[in-house]
Design a protein around this motif. Sequence first.
Motif, PDB file in Angstrom:
ATOM      1  N   UNK A  54     -20.064   2.297   0.383  1.00 33.61           N
ATOM      2  CA  UNK A  54     -18.607   2.138   0.307  1.00 33.61           C
ATOM      3  C   UNK A  54     -18.240   0.742  -0.172  1.00 33.61           C
ATOM      4  N   UNK A  55     -17.377   0.685  -1.190  1.00 37.96           N
ATOM      5  CA  UNK A  55     -16.828  -0.583  -1.638  1.00 37.96           C
ATOM      6  C   UNK A  55     -15.610  -0.348  -2.493  1.00 37.96           C
ATOM      7  N   UNK A  56     -14.808  -1.386  -2.644  1.00 38.25           N
ATOM      8  CA  UNK A  56     -13.613  -1.357  -3.480  1.00 38.25           C
ATOM      9  C   UNK A  56     -13.617  -2.605  -4.351  1.00 38.25           C
ATOM     10  N   UNK A  57     -13.274  -2.426  -5.635  1.00 37.69           N
ATOM     11  CA  UNK A  57     -13.186  -3.565  -6.544  1.00 37.69           C
ATOM     12  C   UNK A  57     -12.040  -3.300  -7.521  1.00 37.69           C
ATOM     13  N   UNK A  58     -11.263  -4.334  -7.783  1.00 38.54           N
ATOM     14  CA  UNK A  58     -10.157  -4.259  -8.742  1.00 38.54           C
ATOM     15  C   UNK A  58     -10.712  -4.615 -10.117  1.00 38.54           C
ATOM     16  N   UNK A  59     -10.739  -3.648 -11.036  1.00 38.13           N
ATOM     17  CA  UNK A  59     -11.297  -3.888 -12.358  1.00 38.13           C
ATOM     18  C   UNK A  59     -10.452  -4.856 -13.175  1.00 38.13           C
ATOM     19  N   UNK A  60      -9.184  -4.990 -12.848  1.00 41.83           N
ATOM     20  CA  UNK A  60      -8.317  -5.921 -13.549  1.00 41.83           C
ATOM     21  C   UNK A  60      -8.656  -7.370 -13.259  1.00 41.83           C
ATOM     22  N   UNK A  61      -9.380  -7.630 -12.181  1.00 37.26           N
ATOM     23  CA  UNK A  61      -9.777  -8.985 -11.817  1.00 37.26           C
ATOM     24  C   UNK A  61     -11.068  -9.416 -12.487  1.00 37.26           C
ATOM     25  N   UNK A  62     -11.647  -8.575 -13.287  1.00 35.51           N
ATOM     26  CA  UNK A  62     -12.953  -8.879 -13.886  1.00 35.51           C
ATOM     27  C   UNK A  62     -12.789  -9.635 -15.180  1.00 35.51           C
TER      28      UNK A  62
END
Length: 62
Positions: A54-62
Amino acid sequence: MDQYAKAGIPFYWRVEQAATGIPIVYTYVLDPATHAYRDGEIFTGTVKATAPFAFTVDLGDM
């Protein structure tokens, strides 16, 4: 991708950059019956995955 399936790797992710510049994540899951990958989820904006962990990442922050 077939090489990974033959090796028994249970999850395969492909990341591409969209025309907007934000990544698109395509996920695939190994089907143990066919030993081939089946389509999983497609993420844009935010990845909120439960497998392989389980994880969450904002692709816009990459």
